[in-house]
Design a protein around this motif. Structure first.
Motif, PDB file in Angstrom:
ATOM      1  N   TYR A 149       0.816  -1.209   0.000  1.00  0.00           N
ATOM      2  CA  TYR A 149       0.000   0.000   0.000  1.00  0.00           C
ATOM      3  C   TYR A 149       0.850   1.259   0.000  1.00  0.00           C
ATOM      4  CZ  TYR A 149      -3.451  -3.478   1.326  1.00  0.00           C
ATOM      5  OH  TYR A 149      -4.241  -4.581   1.341  1.00  0.00           O
ATOM      6  N   ILE A 150       0.227   2.389  -0.446  1.00  0.00           N
ATOM      7  CA  ILE A 150       0.897   3.692  -0.356  1.00  0.00           C
ATOM      8  C   ILE A 150       1.082   4.024   1.114  1.00  0.00           C
ATOM      9  CG2 ILE A 150       0.625   6.173  -0.729  1.00  0.00           C
ATOM     10  CD1 ILE A 150      -0.719   5.567  -3.358  1.00  0.00           C
ATOM     11  N   HIS A 151       2.281   4.403   1.473  1.00  0.00           N
ATOM     12  CA  HIS A 151       2.615   4.684   2.865  1.00  0.00           C
ATOM     13  C   HIS A 151       3.271   6.056   2.977  1.00  0.00           C
ATOM     14  CE1 HIS A 151       1.821   0.515   3.648  1.00  0.00           C
ATOM     15  NE2 HIS A 151       2.196   0.613   4.903  1.00  0.00           N
ATOM     16  N   TYR A 152       3.360   6.504   4.222  1.00  0.00           N
ATOM     17  CA  TYR A 152       4.248   7.619   4.583  1.00  0.00           C
ATOM     18  C   TYR A 152       3.871   8.933   3.909  1.00  0.00           C
ATOM     19  CZ  TYR A 152       6.690   3.133   4.847  1.00  0.00           C
ATOM     20  OH  TYR A 152       6.988   1.816   5.041  1.00  0.00           O
ATOM     21  N   ALA A 153       2.594   9.115   3.522  1.00  0.00           N
ATOM     22  CA  ALA A 153       2.207  10.267   2.716  1.00  0.00           C
ATOM     23  C   ALA A 153       1.519  11.354   3.534  1.00  0.00           C
ATOM     24  CB  ALA A 153       1.282   9.819   1.586  1.00  0.00           C
ATOM     25  N   PRO A 154       1.958  12.615   3.415  1.00  0.00           N
ATOM     26  CA  PRO A 154       1.220  13.733   3.994  1.00  0.00           C
ATOM     27  C   PRO A 154      -0.026  14.027   3.158  1.00  0.00           C
ATOM     28  CG  PRO A 154       3.138  14.531   2.825  1.00  0.00           C
ATOM     29  CD  PRO A 154       3.183  13.027   2.752  1.00  0.00           C
ATOM     30  N   ASN A 155      -0.767  15.070   3.524  1.00  0.00           N
ATOM     31  CA  ASN A 155      -2.035  15.355   2.837  1.00  0.00           C
ATOM     32  C   ASN A 155      -1.818  15.831   1.403  1.00  0.00           C
ATOM     33  OD1 ASN A 155      -3.539  14.689   5.126  1.00  0.00           O
ATOM     34  ND2 ASN A 155      -3.408  16.763   5.950  1.00  0.00           N
ATOM     35  N   ALA A 156      -0.865  16.728   1.187  1.00  0.00           N
ATOM     36  CA  ALA A 156      -0.608  17.227  -0.168  1.00  0.00           C
ATOM     37  C   ALA A 156       0.170  16.184  -0.967  1.00  0.00           C
ATOM     38  CB  ALA A 156       0.180  18.535  -0.103  1.00  0.00           C
ATOM     39  N   PRO A 157      -0.029  16.141  -2.291  1.00  0.00           N
ATOM     40  CA  PRO A 157       0.713  15.167  -3.105  1.00  0.00           C
ATOM     41  C   PRO A 157       2.217  15.445  -3.094  1.00  0.00           C
ATOM     42  CG  PRO A 157      -0.484  16.710  -4.503  1.00  0.00           C
ATOM     43  CD  PRO A 157      -0.949  16.952  -3.100  1.00  0.00           C
ATOM     44  N   VAL A 158       2.979  14.363  -3.063  1.00  0.00           N
ATOM     45  CA  VAL A 158       4.442  14.440  -3.039  1.00  0.00           C
ATOM     46  C   VAL A 158       4.989  14.056  -4.408  1.00  0.00           C
ATOM     47  CG1 VAL A 158       6.560  13.549  -1.976  1.00  0.00           C
ATOM     48  CG2 VAL A 158       4.506  13.857  -0.581  1.00  0.00           C
ATOM     49  N   TYR A 159       5.980  14.831  -4.874  1.00  0.00           N
ATOM     50  CA  TYR A 159       6.688  14.491  -6.111  1.00  0.00           C
ATOM     51  C   TYR A 159       8.185  14.477  -5.823  1.00  0.00           C
ATOM     52  CZ  TYR A 159       2.411  15.179  -8.772  1.00  0.00           C
ATOM     53  OH  TYR A 159       1.130  15.062  -9.261  1.00  0.00           O
ATOM     54  N   LEU A 160       8.844  13.445  -6.287  1.00  0.00           N
ATOM     55  CA  LEU A 160      10.296  13.384  -6.180  1.00  0.00           C
ATOM     56  C   LEU A 160      10.930  14.267  -7.247  1.00  0.00           C
ATOM     57  CD1 LEU A 160      10.692   9.555  -5.590  1.00  0.00           C
ATOM     58  CD2 LEU A 160      11.214  11.360  -3.962  1.00  0.00           C
ATOM     59  N   ILE A 161      12.098  14.805  -6.915  1.00  0.00           N
ATOM     60  CA  ILE A 161      12.813  15.666  -7.855  1.00  0.00           C
ATOM     61  C   ILE A 161      14.308  15.502  -7.613  1.00  0.00           C
ATOM     62  CG2 ILE A 161      12.794  17.721  -6.354  1.00  0.00           C
ATOM     63  CD1 ILE A 161      12.207  19.367  -8.961  1.00  0.00           C
ATOM     64  N   ASP A 162      15.099  15.602  -8.676  1.00  0.00           N
ATOM     65  CA  ASP A 162      16.553  15.492  -8.527  1.00  0.00           C
ATOM     66  C   ASP A 162      17.082  16.643  -7.667  1.00  0.00           C
ATOM     67  OD1 ASP A 162      16.946  13.171 -10.024  1.00  0.00           O
ATOM     68  OD2 ASP A 162      16.937  14.298 -11.902  1.00  0.00           O
ATOM     69  N   PHE A 170       8.527  14.616 -10.450  1.00  0.00           N
ATOM     70  CA  PHE A 170       8.118  15.856 -11.086  1.00  0.00           C
ATOM     71  C   PHE A 170       8.847  16.010 -12.411  1.00  0.00           C
ATOM     72  CE2 PHE A 170       8.151  20.355 -12.064  1.00  0.00           C
ATOM     73  CZ  PHE A 170       6.810  20.679 -11.860  1.00  0.00           C
ATOM     74  N   SER A 171       8.104  16.400 -13.467  1.00  0.00           N
ATOM     75  CA  SER A 171       8.730  16.629 -14.766  1.00  0.00           C
ATOM     76  C   SER A 171       8.369  18.033 -15.250  1.00  0.00           C
ATOM     77  CB  SER A 171       8.274  15.582 -15.797  1.00  0.00           C
ATOM     78  OG  SER A 171       6.871  15.590 -15.919  1.00  0.00           O
ATOM     79  N   LEU A 172       9.362  18.749 -15.723  1.00  0.00           N
ATOM     80  CA  LEU A 172       9.167  20.103 -16.223  1.00  0.00           C
ATOM     81  C   LEU A 172       8.447  20.078 -17.575  1.00  0.00           C
ATOM     82  CD1 LEU A 172      12.690  21.523 -15.375  1.00  0.00           C
ATOM     83  CD2 LEU A 172      10.554  22.257 -14.325  1.00  0.00           C
ATOM     84  N   ALA A 217       5.386   9.316  -2.477  1.00  0.00           N
ATOM     85  CA  ALA A 217       5.056   9.958  -3.750  1.00  0.00           C
ATOM     86  C   ALA A 217       4.248   9.063  -4.680  1.00  0.00           C
ATOM     87  CB  ALA A 217       6.345  10.391  -4.454  1.00  0.00           C
ATOM     88  N   GLY A 218       3.992   7.835  -4.248  1.00  0.00           N
ATOM     89  CA  GLY A 218       3.297   6.904  -5.141  1.00  0.00           C
ATOM     90  C   GLY A 218       4.076   6.641  -6.409  1.00  0.00           C
ATOM     91  N   GLY A 219       5.417   6.808  -6.323  1.00  0.00           N
ATOM     92  CA  GLY A 219       6.282   6.581  -7.481  1.00  0.00           C
ATOM     93  C   GLY A 219       6.347   7.748  -8.450  1.00  0.00           C
ATOM     94  N   ASN A 220       5.720   8.895  -8.097  1.00  0.00           N
ATOM     95  CA  ASN A 220       5.659  10.034  -9.021  1.00  0.00           C
ATOM     96  C   ASN A 220       6.883  10.935  -8.912  1.00  0.00           C
ATOM     97  OD1 ASN A 220       3.043   9.434 -10.067  1.00  0.00           O
ATOM     98  ND2 ASN A 220       2.147  10.216  -8.166  1.00  0.00           N
TER      99      ASN A 220
END
Length: 344
Positions: free
Chosen positions: A235-248, A341-343, A336-339
């Motif tokens: 299951y999706i874990h460790y998530a705050p209320n706002a969506p999380v995106y990974l970024i370099d 961020f892409s410009l 981040a559910g595997g998400n």
């Protein structure tokens, strides 16, 4: 329900607080307590009614197995049908500590909800004075996942537990902030080659130095299992209320991302200290760059801090997948559910 917060100070006599917590557990209640990883929500692991209160309090899926915590290594034989040699080596090297070992469970001993219908059980001996004192005073095993609402960032402070479970559980033992900050490594030793089901403070490199080759499947490979053998696999874990995106972790990339988002979003940035001068709505530090132990300890606190803002999107910088960085990235990818961020 009133939730008691009982402070356990290392420098004074805490026997009365431990007695209160133990009495509640013996009556079939749940108690939150600190370990060296995160705060756990414990119930006596042989009491099915008590264990079900964990699932109710957390809103946890019933097919998600629980880890059993014990106060002495000798107790392992009470709950497992066989202790492989590789497990004995791991216990000698890493217990007490942040390593959960999955072995075949003895039938009809543990509450059915602990194993979630599997014939295996994950067991660990925590390396925290409060957890060990509680277990050794209770003289019984505790089934204990993290003491938070299911899916939210795990608690590394008693206040985090209180925020999530106030009025839902009767007692929190407050032993201060935890040390490692991410959950234990889960190692399945029922296979020919041991497999890391969840990375944590005991790394693949540390394990292989003791027991030889160890497999570590990716998050995508873990999802193939329809029934998880360890917490955090499905299951999706460790998530705050706002969506999380990974970024370099690249200053130009992050600044361009913020420029793209700022017209429609309040942006929170979770990044190392070296990024603190970036202009963003909210910034939370992971500590010094490349200090993975510091990042591990502050990760969940930073994710939770975002919920106290009006941020509508969270950018979290990625780190190396070596050592404890593997565990950090495992938690970030799930938050981040595997998400990424892409410009545009």
């Amino acid at each position: 329900m009133r939730t008691l917060q009982l402070t356990v100070d290392y420098f004074v006599d805490n026997s009365e607080n431990y007695t209160q917590a133990v009495d509640l557990l013996k009556k079939g209640e749940v108690v939150a307590f600190p370990t060296e990883t995160v705060y756990g929500l414990g119930a006596v692991a042989t009491d099915e009614k008590a264990v079900k209160k964990i699932f109710d309090a957390k809103g946890r899926p019933s097919d998600n197995p629980l880890i059993v915590h014990i106060g002495t290594a000798e107790e392992v034989s009470l709950y497992t049908s066989y202790i492989p040699e590789v497990a004995k080596l791991c216990m000698e090297a890493f217990w007490p500590g942040p390593l959960t070992i999955v072995m075949h469970a003895k039938p009809n001993i543990l509450a059915p909800s602990v194993t979630a219908g599997l014939d295996t059980v994950g067991i660990r001996m925590p390396n925290h004075p409060v957890a060990l004192k509680l277990l050794q005073t209770l003289k019984a095993p505790l089934a204990a996942p993290s003491a938070n609402r299911s899916g939210k960032p795990s608690p590394t402070k008693a206040d985090h537990v209180f925020e999530d479970l106030q009025g839902i559980i009767p007692c929190i033992l407050d032993g201060g902030m935890t040390g490692i900050g991410v959950e234990s490594t889960v190692l399945d030793v029922t296979l020919n080659t041991p497999v890391i089901l969840r990375p944590g403070g005991v790394t693949k490199e540390m394990l292989e130095a003791v027991i030889g080759p160890v497999d570590e499947p990716s998050i995508e490979q873990q999802k193939i299992e329809s029934t998880p053998k360890a917490p955090g696999m499905k299951y999706i874990h460790y998530a705050p209320n706002a969506p999380v995106y990974l970024i370099d972790a690249n200053k130009e990339t992050i600044e361009n991302a913020i420029k793209q988002l700022k017209s429609e979003h309040k942006v929170a940035l979770l990044a190392p200290e070296s990024f603190k001068d970036i202009k963003v709505d909210y910034y939370f530090s992971f500590g010094e760059a490349h200090n993975l132990e510091q990042m591990s300890a502050t990760l969940y606190d930073a994710l939770r801090a975002c919920d106290k803002t009006d941020a509508t999107i969270i950018l979290a910088t990625a780190t190396t997948k070596s050592g404890v960085g593997t565990a950090i990235m495992n938690r970030l990818e799930k938050a981040a559910g595997g998400n990424w961020f892409s410009l545009k």
